[in-house]
Design a protein around this motif. Structure first.
Motif, mmCIF file in Angstrom:
data_model
loop_
_atom_site.group_PDB
_atom_site.id
_atom_site.type_symbol
_atom_site.label_atom_id
_atom_site.label_comp_id
_atom_site.label_asym_id
_atom_site.label_seq_id
_atom_site.Cartn_x
_atom_site.Cartn_y
_atom_site.Cartn_z
ATOM 1 N N VAL A 325 1.025 -0.992 -0.045
ATOM 2 C CA VAL A 325 -0.096 0.016 0.059
ATOM 3 C C VAL A 325 0.961 1.026 0.042
ATOM 4 C CG1 VAL A 325 -1.825 -1.054 1.130
ATOM 5 C CG2 VAL A 325 -0.151 -0.021 2.551
ATOM 6 N N THR A 326 0.246 2.602 -0.172
ATOM 7 C CA THR A 326 1.003 3.688 -0.036
ATOM 8 C C THR A 326 1.278 4.111 1.316
ATOM 9 O OG1 THR A 326 -1.062 5.057 0.069
ATOM 10 C CG2 THR A 326 -0.259 4.454 -2.496
ATOM 11 N N ARG A 328 0.419 6.899 2.820
ATOM 12 C CA ARG A 328 -0.932 7.352 3.100
ATOM 13 C C ARG A 328 -1.991 6.373 3.697
ATOM 14 N NH1 ARG A 328 -2.067 12.591 2.852
ATOM 15 N NH2 ARG A 328 -0.379 12.950 1.117
ATOM 16 N N ALA A 329 -2.197 5.251 2.871
ATOM 17 C CA ALA A 329 -3.074 4.150 2.943
ATOM 18 C C ALA A 329 -2.584 3.597 4.431
ATOM 19 C CB ALA A 329 -3.063 3.390 2.068
ATOM 20 N N SER A 332 -3.388 5.599 7.367
ATOM 21 C CA SER A 332 -4.942 5.694 7.672
ATOM 22 C C SER A 332 -5.325 4.434 8.188
ATOM 23 C CB SER A 332 -5.690 5.856 6.288
ATOM 24 O OG SER A 332 -5.587 4.785 5.310
ATOM 25 N N THR A 333 -4.813 3.252 8.077
ATOM 26 C CA THR A 333 -5.168 2.284 8.676
ATOM 27 C C THR A 333 -4.522 1.756 9.849
ATOM 28 O OG1 THR A 333 -3.861 0.646 7.234
ATOM 29 C CG2 THR A 333 -5.981 1.067 6.453
#
Length: 339
Positions: A325-326, A328-329, A332-333
């Motif tokens: 994932v990036t 940022r992702a 976020s998680t």
């Protein structure tokens, strides 16, 4: 592998031998030791040779208390870089723990530890000095080693520190008065171990004049330059990269220089352990990046710099490779654990 000891452990011996009517230079030479090595901060010699040298000198010079006399001429400086860490400890307990942890720098053949009082007296503990091999240390080595241990405590304390009694594993080599005069306490012989019986509160007493900054520098030097016996090279590389990530060059040449070896030699040693410098660096960056991304709200540009990458795009590619994932992702998680 043959155990070695810093030749500085014999510092003062040539002059002592001369004062007793012998030839210090010639005596050392018979065991392949030079005066230059004894005065050096780096030279090492076989521990067996050092022990034999002391035993032969004591016998030939008819000086059974040679070990005690030599200890009386020495101080912590014979321990080399360990001395700075000991002398700048905050407390005697910290000094003892530092000695226990890093005495292998002086010689892996010796160890010290705090133990329960062998006499079972409340308020008293034992400071143990012994060899790490199955064979017992030669008596003169015990005398100079425990004698130096005692002398360092006296010098750090600025005088008597409440020594209750001394246990030695060998019979009295010299008149008992020589021992009691040196230690300033009762000495008991033929005991299982060499022990200084000291007040239990000694460990919490401050070391006068200790400097925390100097101690930290000394401990960092010991940790980075002297691997503990059995420690893997990969573990030392990981430690250095973790400590310097984002502030020091994350390059094999820079790390090899800290380890005082050639880059190609370092790579060969890592290969023998089944890894590479690049793999360790990648994993150190992965762990640091995961922590910074999921546990802080730092800008990704700052995270990039803190993991030692030049561009944010490099961080993005690495995070996608590590976690799919990036950055940022991942933030976020905040649910992807380090692998």
């Amino acid at each position: 592998m043959e155990s070695m000891v810093r030749a500085a452990g014999l510092r003062g011996l040539p002059g002592l031998v001369d004062s007793l009517g012998g030839d210090g230079v010639a005596l050392l030479g018979r065991f392949g030791v030079t005066c230059a090595a004894v005065e050096s901060e780096d030279a090492v010699i076989p521990a067996v040779a050092a022990g034999m040298l002391l035993e032969v000198a004591a016998a030939e010079l008819a000086c059974p208390d040679l070990g005690l006399r030599l200890a009386g001429l020495q101080n912590a400086s014979v321990l080399g870089p360990l001395a700075l860490a000991i002398e700048n400890a905050a407390t005697f307990g910290e000094a003892l723990e530092t000695t226990r942890r890093y005495l292998f720098v002086h010689s892996p053949a010796m160890t010290v530890a705090q133990i329960l009082d062998p006499s079972g007296r409340p308020g008293v503990v034992g400071l143990l000095y012994r060899g790490t091999d199955a064979e017992p240390l030669p008596p003169q080595v015990v005398d100079v080693g425990l004698g130096l241990f005692h002398r360092i405590i006296v010098l750090l304390h600025g005088g008597p520190y409440g020594l209750r009694s001394v246990h030695l594993p060998h019979p009295a080599l010299a008149p008992v008065e020589a021992y009691t005069r040196f230690f300033g306490a009762e000495v008991r012989f033929g005991r299982p171990d060499a022990v200084l019986r000291v007040p239990g509160g000694l460990a919490t007493m401050p070391v006068p004049g200790g400097n925390q900054m100097l101690r930290d520098i000394a401990v960092e030097y010991l940790t980075s330059h002297f691997p503990a016996p059995g420690e893997r090279v990969a573990d030392r590389v990981r430690m250095l990269l973790t400590q310097g990530l984002g502030s020091s060059p994350a390059e094999v040449g820079a790390t090899a220089k800290l380890l005082r070896t050639h880059p190609r030699t370092l790579q060969r040693r890592l290969a023998a352990e089944g890894t590479t410098f690049e793999a360790i660096l990648d994993d150190v960056r992965r762990v640091a990046a995961h922590r910074l991304i999921t546990q802080t709200d730092l800008p990704f540009t700052q995270v990039t710099a803190m993991v030692g990458m030049a561009e944010q795009s490099a961080l993005s590619r690495a995070v996608r490779r590590w976690y799919g994932v990036t950055p940022r992702a991942l933030r976020s998680t905040a649910a992807v654990p380090p692998r």
